[in-house]
Design a protein around this motif. Structure first.
Motif, PDB file in Angstrom:
ATOM      1  N   GLN A   5       0.842  -1.201   0.000  1.00 50.58           N
ATOM      2  CA  GLN A   5       0.000   0.000   0.000  1.00 50.58           C
ATOM      3  C   GLN A   5       0.873   1.246   0.000  1.00 50.58           C
ATOM      4  N   TYR A  41       0.831   5.580  -0.150  1.00 49.60           N
ATOM      5  CA  TYR A  41       0.064   6.818   0.003  1.00 49.60           C
ATOM      6  C   TYR A  41       0.783   7.943  -0.747  1.00 49.60           C
ATOM      7  N   ASP A  61      -2.177  -1.472  -3.673  1.00 51.31           N
ATOM      8  CA  ASP A  61      -3.180  -0.424  -3.456  1.00 51.31           C
ATOM      9  C   ASP A  61      -2.497   0.934  -3.365  1.00 51.31           C
ATOM     10  N   GLN A  62      -2.931   1.877  -4.178  1.00 54.52           N
ATOM     11  CA  GLN A  62      -2.409   3.254  -4.115  1.00 54.52           C
ATOM     12  C   GLN A  62      -3.517   4.196  -3.671  1.00 54.52           C
ATOM     13  N   LYS A  63      -3.224   4.981  -2.636  1.00 53.86           N
ATOM     14  CA  LYS A  63      -4.177   5.963  -2.117  1.00 53.86           C
ATOM     15  C   LYS A  63      -3.671   7.370  -2.407  1.00 53.86           C
ATOM     16  N   PRO A  79       0.948   2.368   6.101  1.00 53.44           N
ATOM     17  CA  PRO A  79       1.165   1.935   4.722  1.00 53.44           C
ATOM     18  C   PRO A  79       2.634   1.581   4.521  1.00 53.44           C
TER      19      PRO A  79
END
Length: 475
Positions: A62, A64, A92-94, A113
């Motif tokens: 993950q 951010y 997962d990229q936020k 993350p």
């Protein structure tokens, strides 16, 4: 952070124009010490030539990303590279503008993350993260083979200053930047050439003359984001150096007594006070998107100059006319007694990334950044955001948009005269809170030069005396 032996003069010598633009003939960058966070709980795979960091191929990742001037498309390119290399991993990229708000609580809980673009207004204080052992050391990444050439370490593909910017004493390197940011006075070359018929001002007297002529045509000489008045440092900082020399900057960095009361500081504040007194500054823009509002007024021709960083070309692209010819100018010389020449430039590595010490996929986080430092990703970064990547030679031979082209020329012109405010990294609150508050009042004419200097010195003294804040000491 503790005491450090970082030699600021050595950093400045290394961060020369040649080094920023090409592979330099300089010694190795300062190495990062072993240590950082405890990665015993992190996922670990088998190391190989293809997987030098030992990434566990099916471990989730993950990331951010600060969704600001660069947005997050450039990062998605790297995330897609990671997915291709590790197809069994859930990635997962936020994207968020609230890095500290969203990430800090997770650091405290020990469930962060795996990589964080620690940037923007809501930034986490990297010094405190290091002190609290919440940031991991990048030593393993820096000594790993680079993405493009296994014979070259990652640390050796980075422009000079990148490692030093994130190094906190002998404890290691905890923050790495991906871009070269050029700060200064941004303007439209078309406006200077065709509307005002003037050259870029190299002295402060010339600056006042340009502003006077602009006012006669109904144009403000300057504008700035009233909601983020700290942007004024982007224009003032190199001028501090020009007038008083590097000793003035070192005094700020090392929290020396009377650092903010030097005659050079006074002279620069007085110069900008003249802009305010003569009503050459377009104020306002104090909303949530203050920087966007100010930049839009500028690109639409309401002001000649704006203090900004090289991200502005991308951030303001939707409102910038095609023939605007966006350009960055170095801060004008005050007078013949200046210690450093016109062309002195505030141009540090920028856009920082930190690796949480408790990241579940610590090696995956480092691998993601190793990919970011590939020439392929660096060139994509340039295409997406019109900013100079921190990878040596990445954009050699490419067509450059006006802002990037002018940034490259400004770096070359500066030569050895590149300056970096380390106090911004070491003592974040001095810039984000204290300087921001001072400039908020000063640029409205509600604070005198003496009051501004006194207030900043009190803030400097407060931090110097605070036993809960570790200090960076001169070598």
């Amino acid at each position: 952070m503790g005491s450090t032996s970082v030699n600021r003069r050595d950093v400045m010598k290394r961060a020369t124009a040649a080094g920023l633009l090409a592979v330099p003939a300089v010694g190795a960058l300062s190495s990062c010490a072993t240590g950082g966070g405890d990665d015993k709980k992190s996922e670990e795979g088998k190391k190989s030539a293809k997987n030098p960091l030992g990434v566990k191929e099916d471990a989730a990742l993950q990331v951010y990303i600060f969704n600001g001037g660069y947005d997050d498309k450039y990062a998605q390119f790297v995330t897609d590279m990671y997915k291709k290399r590790y197809p069994d991993a859930k990635v997962d990229q936020k994207a968020t503008e609230k890095i500290a708000t969203q990430v800090q609580p997770r650091l405290v809980k020990g469930d962060p993350p795996d990589m964080v673009n620690n940037s923007g207004e809501d930034v986490m204080n990297i010094g405190k993260l290091v002190k609290n052992k919440q940031a991991a050391d990048y030593e393993a990444l820096l000594d790993a083979p680079s993405w493009d050439d296994p014979k070259v370490k990652v640390r050796d593909v980075l422009v000079p200053g990148t490692v030093e910017m994130g190094t906190f004493g002998t404890k290691g390197c905890y923050q790495l930047n991906i871009a070269m940011t050029v700060y200064g006075n941004w303007y439209s070359q078309k406006m200077l050439d065709e509307t005002l018929e003037v050259e870029y001002p190299k002295t402060w007297d010339d600056m006042i003359a340009v502003c006077k002529k602009a006012k006669s045509k109904g144009i403000h000489g300057w504008t700035y984001p009233g909601g983020h008045p700290r942007y004024m440092l982007f224009s003032m900082y190199a001028m501090f150096a020009q007038v008083g020399g590097r000793k003035v900057l070192e005094a700020m960095d090392y929290l020396e007594p009377n650092a903010w009361k030097h005659d050079a500081i006074k002279s620069v504040f007085e110069a900008f006070e003249e802009l305010v007194a003569k009503k050459y500054v377009l104020g306002g823009f104090d909303g949530k998107e203050a920087h966007i509002e100010a930049q839009t007024a500028w690109t639409k021709g309401s002001a000649v100059f704006i203090p900004d960083g090289s991200w502005v070309e991308n951030e303001a692209k939707d409102t910038t006319p095609k023939d605007f010819r966006m350009t960055v100018g170095a801060t004008p010389s005050l007078d013949k007694s200046d210690v450093m020449p016109f062309g002195t430039l505030y141009a540090p590595p920028g856009e920082p990334f930190m690796l949480p010490a408790d990241a579940q996929n610590l090696r995956g986080g480092m691998e993601w950044l190793r990919m970011m430092y590939s020439k392929e990703a660096a060139r994509n970064f340039f295409k997406e955001v019109s900013s100079i990547p921190a990878v040596k030679g990445a954009i050699d031979g490419m067509d450059l948009p006006p802002g990037v082209d002018s940034s490259q020329k400004a770096i070359k012109a500066a030569g050895d005269n590149i300056v970096i405010p380390f106090f911004k990294e070491w003592y974040t609150e001095l810039f984000e809170q204290d300087f921001n508050g001072v400039m908020g009042k000063f640029m409205l004419g509600d604070m005198t030069v003496k009051q501004a200097m006194d207030t900043m010195q009190k803030a400097c003294d407060r931090i110097a005396k605070d036993p809960d804040i570790d200090k960076i000491k001169k070598s």
